[in-house]
Design a protein around this motif. Structure first.
Motif, PDB file in Angstrom:
ATOM      1  N   ALA A 178     -10.599   0.743  12.285  1.00 17.23           N
ATOM      2  CA  ALA A 178      -9.212   0.431  11.953  1.00 17.23           C
ATOM      3  C   ALA A 178      -8.670   1.377  10.889  1.00 17.23           C
ATOM      4  N   GLU A 179      -9.497   1.694   9.897  1.00 15.54           N
ATOM      5  CA  GLU A 179      -9.044   2.623   8.859  1.00 15.54           C
ATOM      6  C   GLU A 179      -8.832   4.022   9.437  1.00 15.54           C
ATOM      7  N   LEU A 180      -9.686   4.439  10.358  1.00 13.30           N
ATOM      8  CA  LEU A 180      -9.507   5.733  11.012  1.00 13.30           C
ATOM      9  C   LEU A 180      -8.209   5.776  11.814  1.00 13.30           C
ATOM     10  N   PHE A 189       0.818  -1.215   0.000  1.00 15.21           N
ATOM     11  CA  PHE A 189       0.000   0.000   0.000  1.00 15.21           C
ATOM     12  C   PHE A 189       0.853   1.267   0.000  1.00 15.21           C
ATOM     13  N   ALA A 190       2.041   1.203   0.600  1.00 14.39           N
ATOM     14  CA  ALA A 190       2.931   2.365   0.599  1.00 14.39           C
ATOM     15  C   ALA A 190       3.420   2.686  -0.811  1.00 14.39           C
ATOM     16  N   GLU A 191       3.487   1.669  -1.669  1.00 10.84           N
ATOM     17  CA  GLU A 191       3.965   1.875  -3.041  1.00 10.84           C
ATOM     18  C   GLU A 191       2.799   1.945  -4.034  1.00 10.84           C
ATOM     19  N   ALA A 248     -11.946 -10.521  11.141  1.00 12.67           N
ATOM     20  CA  ALA A 248     -11.996  -9.069  11.285  1.00 12.67           C
ATOM     21  C   ALA A 248     -10.651  -8.487  11.704  1.00 12.67           C
ATOM     22  N   VAL A 249      -9.859  -9.249  12.446  1.00  7.60           N
ATOM     23  CA  VAL A 249      -8.538  -8.748  12.838  1.00  7.60           C
ATOM     24  C   VAL A 249      -7.663  -8.539  11.608  1.00  7.60           C
ATOM     25  N   GLU A 250      -7.636  -9.532  10.728  1.00  4.48           N
ATOM     26  CA  GLU A 250      -6.835  -9.414   9.508  1.00  4.48           C
ATOM     27  C   GLU A 250      -7.367  -8.296   8.606  1.00  4.48           C
ATOM     28  N   ALA A 251      -8.689  -8.194   8.524  1.00  5.51           N
ATOM     29  CA  ALA A 251      -9.268  -7.096   7.740  1.00  5.51           C
ATOM     30  C   ALA A 251      -8.864  -5.754   8.328  1.00  5.51           C
ATOM     31  N   GLY A 252      -8.805  -5.676   9.660  1.00  2.00           N
ATOM     32  CA  GLY A 252      -8.389  -4.444  10.319  1.00  2.00           C
ATOM     33  C   GLY A 252      -6.948  -4.075   9.998  1.00  2.00           C
ATOM     34  N   LEU A 253      -6.083  -5.079   9.904  1.00  2.00           N
ATOM     35  CA  LEU A 253      -4.694  -4.809   9.548  1.00  2.00           C
ATOM     36  C   LEU A 253      -4.608  -4.217   8.139  1.00  2.00           C
ATOM     37  N   GLU A 259      -3.624  -0.003   6.942  1.00  2.20           N
ATOM     38  CA  GLU A 259      -2.681   0.411   5.902  1.00  2.20           C
ATOM     39  C   GLU A 259      -3.375   1.223   4.813  1.00  2.20           C
ATOM     40  N   ILE A 260      -4.613   0.869   4.504  1.00  4.71           N
ATOM     41  CA  ILE A 260      -5.396   1.665   3.548  1.00  4.71           C
ATOM     42  C   ILE A 260      -5.579   3.079   4.072  1.00  4.71           C
TER      43      ILE A 260
END
Length: 376
Positions: free
Chosen positions: A244-246, A19-21, A70-75, A79-80
């Protein structure tokens, strides 16, 4: 919240540079905003995410997905948020997937989501404020199916969606949870009018008008009059994901700010050396860590189907919303005049917070939910 497992750490290590790239602000957010893209996101990035298995992250292995939670989705969403990467991940791969799981509609839509070809949207709200129980859009029996009539507001990715999950009332009155039914409506359905709206952060939402939109009985997700179950499942997953996105938005904004404090000189001295700014930065760092812990705890409870999950989701969304608002406000203030310009990225974080903070209920809505669920 327990420590991350080795698999979760590996996921985090994989997605952070991606996501950084690939999902960075310049090639994604600024590009699609400045070109006036009607979708507000790049379908190529969505396909790349599918190639990494992210679009099927929450889909069960039996249905072809990764079977994660949901934990993995939060990770992924953190980053998003950190990179302001525009994508339909939250609405499609998290909220819609949770609504569809176990239903007859899953077989129809999951293959497209897995391939990165399908975008889904959730059509719930009808007024200014988030109020799922206030659903008034009517679904009346018609032959072997239903006829849907009414309006929906703030449908994120509504104009880009191949599938729109519409909450409609088949019984009862607005304000009641019973009597709501969730329908899977295809975007080319006759009688469906979509008005696209550009939001403050350059993302896209839609106003929907349904005029006797005919759907067959197979379009029902879950049970007739029992749509609150899949709807609340989708909303809680979406709320935990939005929290998580916030956190990611707050972390991204604070990283820009802290870097600026280490570089900007005034009166021959780095501004980061001034104690008052150090105190504000330290306070912000601590608040972000608390919000992150709340968001991950909410996700963990969802994955464990813990009865406390609903309460913790409300806590997380309220806390993350408040902390993201603090982070972007502090960021713009500490950047000074440059923080008010479009050329600097810090203002983009403020705009994203303004939109994401409202999605699936703002901090005020969730504070009220915390009080209600706590018996007040």
């Amino acid at each position: 919240m327990t420590l991350f497992t080795d698999d979760q750490k590996q996921l985090q290590e994989m997605i952070r540079p991606f996501f950084a790239e690939e999902g960075a602000i310049k090639p994604q957010l600024r590009h699609w905003r400045d070109t006036g893209c009607k979708d507000g996101f790049g379908h190529e990035l969505w396909k790349q995410m599918a190639g990494l298995g992210l679009t099927g992250l929450a889909i069960r292995e039996a249905d072809g997905g990764l079977g994660l939670g949901a934990v993995e989705a939060g990770l992924v969403l953190e980053e998003i948020g950190r990179n302001l990467s525009p994508s339909p991940f939250l609405t499609t791969a998290v909220a819609a997937v949770r609504a569809l799981e176990g239903s007859a509609q899953a077989a129809r839509w999951f293959p497209g989501i897995l391939a990165g070809d399908t975008v889904a949207a959730l059509a719930v709200d009808e007024g200014r404020n988030h109020d799922p129980a206030g659903t008034a859009l009517k679904a009346e029996r018609s032959g072997n199916g239903f006829s849907l009539s009414g309006t929906k507001q703030f449908v994120v990715h509504g104009a880009s969606a191949d599938l729109i999950l519409v909450a409609a009332r088949t019984a009862g009155s607005p304000g009641e949870r019973d009597g709501i039914t969730l329908f899977a409506v295809e975007r080319d359905a006759a009688g469906l009018e979509v008005e696209n709206v550009v939001l403050a952060d350059a993302s896209q939402a839609a106003r929907l008008t349904l005029a006797n939109v005919a759907v067959d009985g197979d379009a029902v997700v879950g049970e007739v009059d029992g749509g609150w179950t899949p709807l609340s499942r989708a909303l809680d997953a979406g709320r935990a994901g939005a929290a998580a996105e916030l956190v990611g938005v707050a972390a991204g904004a604070s990283a820009l700010t802290f870097d600026y404090l280490r570089q900007r000189k005034q009166f021959g001295k780095l501004i980061g050396e001034y104690q008052v700014l150090q105190h504000r930065a330290a306070h912000l760092y601590g608040e972000i860590e608390i919000a992150r812990a709340a968001a991950m705890k909410a996700a963990e409870l969802i994955d464990r189907t813990d009865p406390r999950a609903e309460l913790m989701v409300a806590v997380a969304k309220a806390k993350a919303g408040n902390v993201a608002r603090l982070a972007v406000q502090e960021g713009v203030q500490m950047h000074g005049g440059i923080g008010m310009t479009d050329e600097h990225d810090i203002g983009l974080y403020m705009k994203r917070d303004a939109v994401l903070g409202e999605l699936f209920g703002d901090a005020r809505f969730h504070r009220a939910r915390v009080a209600e669920l706590s018996g007040y």
